[in-house]
Write an enzyme that holds these catalytic residues in place. Sequence first.
Site, PDB file in Angstrom:
ATOM      1  N   PHE A  79    -105.914 -93.130 -12.544  1.00 49.30           N
ATOM      2  CA  PHE A  79    -105.552 -91.704 -12.655  1.00 49.30           C
ATOM      3  C   PHE A  79    -106.800 -90.917 -13.010  1.00 49.30           C
ATOM      4  CE2 PHE A  79    -104.416 -87.748 -14.619  1.00 49.30           C
ATOM      5  CZ  PHE A  79    -103.503 -87.243 -13.707  1.00 49.30           C
ATOM      6  N   ASP A 132    -114.580 -92.761 -16.595  1.00 46.28           N
ATOM      7  CA  ASP A 132    -113.712 -91.611 -16.866  1.00 46.28           C
ATOM      8  C   ASP A 132    -113.126 -91.823 -18.255  1.00 46.28           C
ATOM      9  OD1 ASP A 132    -111.708 -89.752 -17.162  1.00 46.28           O
ATOM     10  OD2 ASP A 132    -110.917 -89.960 -15.134  1.00 46.28           O
ATOM     11  N   LYS A 190    -110.230 -83.078 -22.019  1.00 42.00           N
ATOM     12  CA  LYS A 190    -109.136 -83.106 -22.982  1.00 42.00           C
ATOM     13  C   LYS A 190    -109.565 -82.658 -24.383  1.00 42.00           C
ATOM     14  CE  LYS A 190    -105.667 -85.460 -20.448  1.00 42.00           C
ATOM     15  NZ  LYS A 190    -105.869 -86.443 -19.398  1.00 42.00           N
TER      16      LYS A 190
HETATM   17  C1  LIG Z   1    -105.965 -86.164 -17.925  1.00 41.16           C
HETATM   18  C2  LIG Z   1    -106.922 -87.007 -17.154  1.00 41.16           C
HETATM   19  C3  LIG Z   1    -107.644 -86.483 -16.069  1.00 41.16           C
HETATM   20  C4  LIG Z   1    -107.428 -85.089 -15.536  1.00 41.16           C
HETATM   21  O1  LIG Z   1    -107.667 -84.092 -16.451  1.00 41.16           O
HETATM   22  P1  LIG Z   1    -107.060 -82.618 -16.196  1.00 41.16           P
HETATM   23  O2  LIG Z   1    -107.641 -81.797 -17.300  1.00 41.16           O
HETATM   24  O3  LIG Z   1    -105.572 -82.754 -16.281  1.00 41.16           O
HETATM   25  O4  LIG Z   1    -107.513 -82.199 -14.847  1.00 41.16           O
HETATM   26  C5  LIG Z   1    -108.565 -87.306 -15.456  1.00 41.16           C
HETATM   27  N1  LIG Z   1    -108.757 -88.581 -15.857  1.00 41.16           N
HETATM   28  C6  LIG Z   1    -108.075 -89.122 -16.892  1.00 41.16           C
HETATM   29  C7  LIG Z   1    -108.352 -90.529 -17.299  1.00 41.16           C
HETATM   30  C8  LIG Z   1    -107.122 -88.361 -17.555  1.00 41.16           C
HETATM   31  O5  LIG Z   1    -106.407 -88.907 -18.557  1.00 41.16           O
END
Ligand SMILES: *Cc1c(COP(=O)(O)O)cnc(C)c1O
Length: 401
Positions: free
Chosen positions: A140, A225, A254
């Site tokens: 994700f 990520d 985040k």
């Molecule tokens: C939440 C998340 C995203 C996307 O972030 P947004 O601010 O919602 O675009 C990407 N990678 C990971 C691992 C996430 O948890």
Amino acid sequence: MDTKFYVDVEDLYGAHNYHPLDVVITKAKGIWVWDVEGKKHLDFLSAYSAVNQGHCHPRIVKALTEQAKKVTLTSRAFRNDQWPMLAKELCDLTGFEMVLPMNSGAEAVETAIKAARMWAYQKKGVAQDEAEIITCENNFHGRTITIIGFSTEPLYKKDFGPFTSGFVTVPYGDIDALEEAITPNTAAFLVEPIQAEAGIILPPEGYLRKAKEICEKNNVLFIADEIQTGLGRTGKLFACEYEGITPDVMIIGKSLGGGCYAISAVLSSRGILGLFSPGSHGSTFGANPLACAVARESLRVIKEEKMIENSAQMGEYFLEKLKTIKSKHIKEVRGKGLLIGVELHPEADGARQFCEALKDEGLLCKETHENVIRFAPPLIIKQKELNWAFKRIKKVFKKLE
Ligand SMILES: *Cc1c(COP(=O)(O)O)cnc(C)c1O
């Protein structure tokens, strides 16, 4: 106005791209939130780890309101006095050399992909438009067309094609598959150190370290990520630290904004981020002084209030406690720091009903995929409050046994 009123208005006028629990929050402080009917709940999700510092942290709110009275947006057409300081403080904290600021997590992922491709063409010598990026099954990374294009979740992709080419998928945790997927055109390997959205999936021990080695050997960038796992969530500043590795490119977002503002960033070396030239990439709101002031204070409170240490200690405590629950529904309890998943057997009829029942007990958490309940309270939570939560979790498992 009661809960039903807001639910009805939202469902009539708002697009239904989420399936929220029917709790309408109107106020929050620390680990607690209050709904429109005055009922108090413990937030056990932290806005998908975007509120690691706790709701409305007084120092972050102060930074926000003070900056809001000074200057909020300059655009990058001009400079401001907050962005340089955030860039420096982020580099000092993380050991990286350069930062590229964006707003949402998905934008930062897109930026990392651009950086990797640019590096492949300018430095590695890959022929134009031939660069490949290796991603993992059940990843994700956000919701843009490019990102969902390399997702393996049909729900995220259905009816949204055509997608961006240049991506290859390998099973998560499979080191041989990664090695086999690398070609002379491979620019980067993009990976989550723990797959949170997929259900708190921890890769086999040594996987990230070996993957980093293989990337180095083949002149492939290792992109982590850490949008959800980073900034203390797993009990370290970054989850990659558990394997002693430093990625070539690190993506954060985040809780960089302390739950008060959307801000994300790509961290890397001068040799990679230094390739961006004026006009090659940008964002109107990127590095705006309001976001930067909030992010600076958000990072400071994580450090000064020892939230990473607390996440490690409380996470270990709570994980062990959860493992003592005897229920025929529980398949596995796993996690690192305060990122914990309780996987249920398929016969348990889905995690959703457990989250609904926990909500009725005053504990707000959310299922991820069908069978996993994610527990991810703000990193300021104390043992006493975890015991409060544990009592309710135990009760719900007993009730639904
Ligand atoms: C939440 C998340 C995203 C996307 O972030 P947004 O601010 O919602 O675009 C990407 N990678 C990971 C691992 C996430 O948890």
